[in-house]
Scaffold this active site. Sequence first.
Site, mmCIF file in Angstrom:
data_model
loop_
_atom_site.group_PDB
_atom_site.id
_atom_site.type_symbol
_atom_site.label_atom_id
_atom_site.label_comp_id
_atom_site.label_asym_id
_atom_site.label_seq_id
_atom_site.Cartn_x
_atom_site.Cartn_y
_atom_site.Cartn_z
ATOM 1 N N GLU A 44 1.270 -0.949 -0.156
ATOM 2 C CA GLU A 44 0.006 -0.015 0.040
ATOM 3 C C GLU A 44 0.741 1.156 0.099
ATOM 4 O O GLU A 44 1.595 1.395 0.740
ATOM 5 C CB GLU A 44 -1.090 0.283 1.243
ATOM 6 C CG GLU A 44 -1.897 1.120 1.277
ATOM 7 C CD GLU A 44 -2.313 1.067 2.515
ATOM 8 O OE1 GLU A 44 -3.640 0.490 3.793
ATOM 9 O OE2 GLU A 44 -2.565 2.217 3.195
ATOM 10 N N ARG A 48 1.019 10.844 0.995
ATOM 11 C CA ARG A 48 1.301 11.311 1.911
ATOM 12 C C ARG A 48 2.234 12.085 1.171
ATOM 13 O O ARG A 48 3.167 13.188 2.194
ATOM 14 C CB ARG A 48 1.391 11.026 2.886
ATOM 15 C CG ARG A 48 0.100 10.155 4.011
ATOM 16 C CD ARG A 48 0.533 9.781 5.584
ATOM 17 N NE ARG A 48 0.290 8.239 5.425
ATOM 18 C CZ ARG A 48 0.066 7.733 6.329
ATOM 19 N NH1 ARG A 48 1.119 8.179 7.682
ATOM 20 N NH2 ARG A 48 -1.135 6.396 6.787
ATOM 21 N N LYS A 132 -10.679 -2.230 6.420
ATOM 22 C CA LYS A 132 -9.217 -2.006 7.527
ATOM 23 C C LYS A 132 -9.564 -1.498 8.771
ATOM 24 O O LYS A 132 -10.791 -0.442 8.480
ATOM 25 C CB LYS A 132 -8.464 -0.393 6.064
ATOM 26 C CG LYS A 132 -7.343 0.195 7.324
ATOM 27 C CD LYS A 132 -6.899 0.961 6.290
ATOM 28 C CE LYS A 132 -5.783 1.730 7.472
ATOM 29 N NZ LYS A 132 -4.420 2.065 6.532
HETATM 30 C C1 3PG Z 1 -1.153 4.233 8.003
HETATM 31 O O1 3PG Z 1 -1.779 4.232 8.057
HETATM 32 O O2 3PG Z 1 -0.058 5.069 9.189
HETATM 33 C C2 3PG Z 1 -0.703 2.372 8.802
HETATM 34 O O3 3PG Z 1 -1.308 2.468 9.333
HETATM 35 C C3 3PG Z 1 0.519 2.261 9.443
HETATM 36 O O4 3PG Z 1 0.724 2.043 10.271
HETATM 37 P P1 3PG Z 1 2.165 2.051 11.438
HETATM 38 O O5 3PG Z 1 2.913 2.875 10.704
HETATM 39 O O6 3PG Z 1 2.203 1.855 13.106
HETATM 40 O O7 3PG Z 1 2.379 0.385 10.716
#
Ligand code: 3PG
Length: 213
Positions: A44, A48, A132
């Site tokens: 994924e 960002r 999710k």
């Molecule tokens: C996110 O979108 O930031 C994810 O959920 C990842 O989370 P994490 O950095 O705790 O793995």
Amino acid sequence: MKTMTAFRSAIEAAPIVPVLTVYEADHAEPLAEALMKGGITSAEITLRTPAALEVIRRMSDAFKDFLVGAGTIISEGDVDAALKAGSDFLVTPGTSPLLLEALGSHDGIILPGVATASEAMARFDEGFGVMKFFPAEAAGGAKFLKSLAGPLPHMDFMPTGGVTPQNAVDYLSLPNVIAVGGSWIATKEEMANGDWAAITEKAKEAVKIGRSV
Ligand code: 3PG
């Protein structure tokens, strides 16, 4: 876009979906290669960074069998841009009425973010069978999902947010979890340093965790 069946079978082999925030478009190919070398079949890419859409485009172009998803989808513009870039699946942290409307006009693989039983029931009624669970650890962790499996056994989840190599098994051993997502597999520093070998090692470890369940 591929079908949910294709998504399910890709992640069955490796039920860990790396959540990647990528700053350099040139990292797309070596990063995907490093993950695939470790046995990972999907990723994924969070929307960002300015490079994110180009990374999705380049990964999907270069590796047809690697499932490339777009994460942090929060607006109609994100949905359109992510699909145009060639995303195989879309992941959202939650949903707003406007975002739901935008998602509703697409029939690809979409995992909307939920954190409560009511949200999960609403999304299921709208046609989303896999969601999710976010932010997983902060919203109740594996215990929460285990509790949902009783009354809502027909729903599946991909928890993300606070998932680690240490707690991944707690989630993956639940009947309603099809995969976990996590950013630990490829850090900002490793990508900046081009430490693809370290990423491959963590990918291998993650796949091992997935297979141990
Ligand atoms: C996110 O979108 O930031 C994810 O959920 C990842 O989370 P994490 O950095 O705790 O793995």
